[in-house]
Every structure is written in C-alpha cells, then in structure tokens.
Design a protein around this motif. Structure first.
Motif, mmCIF file in Angstrom:
data_model
loop_
_atom_site.group_PDB
_atom_site.id
_atom_site.type_symbol
_atom_site.label_atom_id
_atom_site.label_comp_id
_atom_site.label_asym_id
_atom_site.label_seq_id
_atom_site.Cartn_x
_atom_site.Cartn_y
_atom_site.Cartn_z
ATOM 1 N N TRP A 1 1.019 -1.765 0.076
ATOM 2 C CA TRP A 1 -0.398 0.066 -0.093
ATOM 3 C C TRP A 1 0.812 0.821 0.131
ATOM 4 C CZ3 TRP A 1 -4.848 -0.654 3.617
ATOM 5 C CH2 TRP A 1 -5.323 -0.815 2.731
ATOM 6 N N VAL A 2 0.940 2.285 -1.328
ATOM 7 C CA VAL A 2 1.321 2.762 -1.099
ATOM 8 C C VAL A 2 0.950 4.270 -0.541
ATOM 9 C CG1 VAL A 2 2.505 2.182 -3.345
ATOM 10 C CG2 VAL A 2 0.685 3.326 -3.284
ATOM 11 N N ARG A 3 1.663 5.089 0.212
ATOM 12 C CA ARG A 3 1.046 6.467 0.993
ATOM 13 C C ARG A 3 1.583 7.847 -0.257
ATOM 14 N NH1 ARG A 3 2.709 11.146 2.687
ATOM 15 N NH2 ARG A 3 1.932 11.838 4.620
ATOM 16 N N SER A 4 0.472 7.409 -1.332
ATOM 17 C CA SER A 4 0.839 8.900 -2.147
ATOM 18 C C SER A 4 -0.521 9.867 -2.913
ATOM 19 C CB SER A 4 1.503 8.317 -3.556
ATOM 20 O OG SER A 4 1.098 9.891 -4.483
ATOM 21 N N GLY A 5 -1.178 10.464 -2.488
ATOM 22 C CA GLY A 5 -2.437 11.139 -3.257
ATOM 23 C C GLY A 5 -2.058 10.898 -5.287
ATOM 24 N N ARG A 6 -1.630 10.170 -5.001
ATOM 25 C CA ARG A 6 -2.055 10.135 -6.625
ATOM 26 C C ARG A 6 -2.588 9.197 -7.054
ATOM 27 N NH1 ARG A 6 3.429 12.251 -9.041
ATOM 28 N NH2 ARG A 6 2.188 11.900 -11.142
ATOM 29 N N TYR A 7 -2.492 8.515 -5.796
ATOM 30 C CA TYR A 7 -2.737 6.766 -5.796
ATOM 31 C C TYR A 7 -4.628 6.441 -5.507
ATOM 32 C CZ TYR A 7 -3.143 1.554 -6.445
ATOM 33 O OH TYR A 7 -3.945 0.671 -7.336
ATOM 34 N N HIS A 8 -5.101 6.653 -6.894
ATOM 35 C CA HIS A 8 -6.804 6.883 -6.189
ATOM 36 C C HIS A 8 -6.786 5.396 -6.108
ATOM 37 C CE1 HIS A 8 -6.126 10.734 -6.000
ATOM 38 N NE2 HIS A 8 -5.920 10.649 -7.299
ATOM 39 N N GLY A 9 -6.563 4.242 -5.979
ATOM 40 C CA GLY A 9 -6.697 2.965 -6.254
ATOM 41 C C GLY A 9 -8.005 2.149 -5.272
ATOM 42 N N THR A 10 -7.593 0.924 -5.569
ATOM 43 C CA THR A 10 -8.289 0.315 -3.921
ATOM 44 C C THR A 10 -8.090 -0.428 -3.445
ATOM 45 O OG1 THR A 10 -9.750 0.029 -4.788
ATOM 46 C CG2 THR A 10 -10.381 1.769 -3.494
ATOM 47 N N ASN A 11 -6.666 -1.402 -4.410
ATOM 48 C CA ASN A 11 -5.926 -2.618 -4.600
ATOM 49 C C ASN A 11 -4.364 -2.113 -4.248
ATOM 50 O OD1 ASN A 11 -8.116 -4.024 -4.784
ATOM 51 N ND2 ASN A 11 -8.492 -4.047 -6.896
ATOM 52 N N ALA A 12 -4.168 -2.987 -3.659
ATOM 53 C CA ALA A 12 -2.565 -2.964 -2.830
ATOM 54 C C ALA A 12 -1.450 -3.695 -4.445
ATOM 55 C CB ALA A 12 -1.947 -3.814 -1.853
ATOM 56 N N LEU A 13 -0.690 -2.725 -4.500
ATOM 57 C CA LEU A 13 -0.076 -2.749 -5.570
ATOM 58 C C LEU A 13 1.479 -3.667 -5.746
ATOM 59 C CD1 LEU A 13 0.949 0.919 -6.872
ATOM 60 C CD2 LEU A 13 -1.055 -0.478 -8.079
ATOM 61 N N THR A 14 1.462 -4.601 -6.666
ATOM 62 C CA THR A 14 2.572 -5.554 -6.449
ATOM 63 C C THR A 14 4.166 -4.792 -7.076
ATOM 64 O OG1 THR A 14 1.139 -7.491 -6.874
ATOM 65 C CG2 THR A 14 3.467 -8.011 -7.106
ATOM 66 N N SER B 1 -12.377 4.726 0.662
ATOM 67 C CA SER B 1 -11.426 5.509 0.148
ATOM 68 C C SER B 1 -10.286 4.860 -0.185
ATOM 69 C CB SER B 1 -11.302 6.582 1.227
ATOM 70 O OG SER B 1 -10.260 5.823 2.212
ATOM 71 N N SER B 2 -9.311 5.707 -1.392
ATOM 72 C CA SER B 2 -8.624 5.335 -1.653
ATOM 73 C C SER B 2 -6.947 5.111 -0.821
ATOM 74 C CB SER B 2 -7.741 6.380 -2.802
ATOM 75 O OG SER B 2 -6.613 7.402 -2.579
ATOM 76 N N ILE B 3 -6.059 4.037 -1.452
ATOM 77 C CA ILE B 3 -5.014 3.260 -0.205
ATOM 78 C C ILE B 3 -4.227 4.057 -0.411
ATOM 79 C CG2 ILE B 3 -3.306 2.070 -0.653
ATOM 80 C CD1 ILE B 3 -5.163 -0.173 -0.458
#
Length: 100
Positions: A7-20, A87-89
């Motif tokens: 899970w990334v700390r960025s307001g630019r990431y609006h997804g709800t899934n973790a990134l790999t 909310s987004s991650i």
C-alpha cells in the motif's frame, strides 16, 4: 525473488488494491519500504506476500530494515479504514505513515 502487495502513501494513487512489487529480501507484513510510483519514490507498507504475477513488476527501491515492522493491528486498522470510508489506499496511507 519475492513478490509483495504494497500500500503506497501517495495522494496520486486513487486505487483500492495493493500494488505488487518485488524484492530479493524476505519482508514481513508491516515493513516500511520506498517504492517507485509513476515518476517519484514514495513510502509504502508491505501488507503481505503475493504470488508471481503474469506482468512485470517494479523492484522495491529501499526497505527500512532499521525500523521495526508496523504491528499487525496497524495493518488491520488501515484495511478497516479503507473499507469503512470507501477511500483510496493512498489517502489511508497518508494517515498511517509519516511524510518522510
């Protein structure tokens, strides 16, 4: 090679899934890492291991092994916040992790 859901700390990431992401070291859930996201490096939290994906993954840039992993209760809190507030991650992680 190990693969992780982060899970990334960025307001630019609006997804709800973790990134790999991938790394050569074994990391525990709750580990704090620095990962590439678009054109910048951002903090993230490992939430668990992932199986090898069918797509190419980016490598974890840095793992903060000098810091203890966040407790499982913090990982669970982040997951609850994301689900409860829909909310987004990125927004949730801005509340969990410090700016830098």
């Amino acid at each position: 090679m190990y693969f992780y859901r982060v899970w990334v700390r960025s307001g630019r990431y609006h997804g709800t899934n973790a990134l790999t992401y991938c790394d050569e070291k074994k990391l525990l859930p709750g580990a704090i890492v620095e990962v590439p996201l678009q054109e910048e490096l951002v903090l993230g939290m490992v939430i668990g291991a992932a199986s090898k994906p069918a797509f190419k993954t980016k490598a974890i840039h840095k793992s903060y092994s000098n810091l203890p992993s966040l407790p499982a209760s913090t990982v669970e809190l982040a997951q609850w916040l994301q689900a409860f507030y829909a909310s987004s991650i990125g927004a949730v992680m801005q509340q969990i992790l410090p700016a830098q």
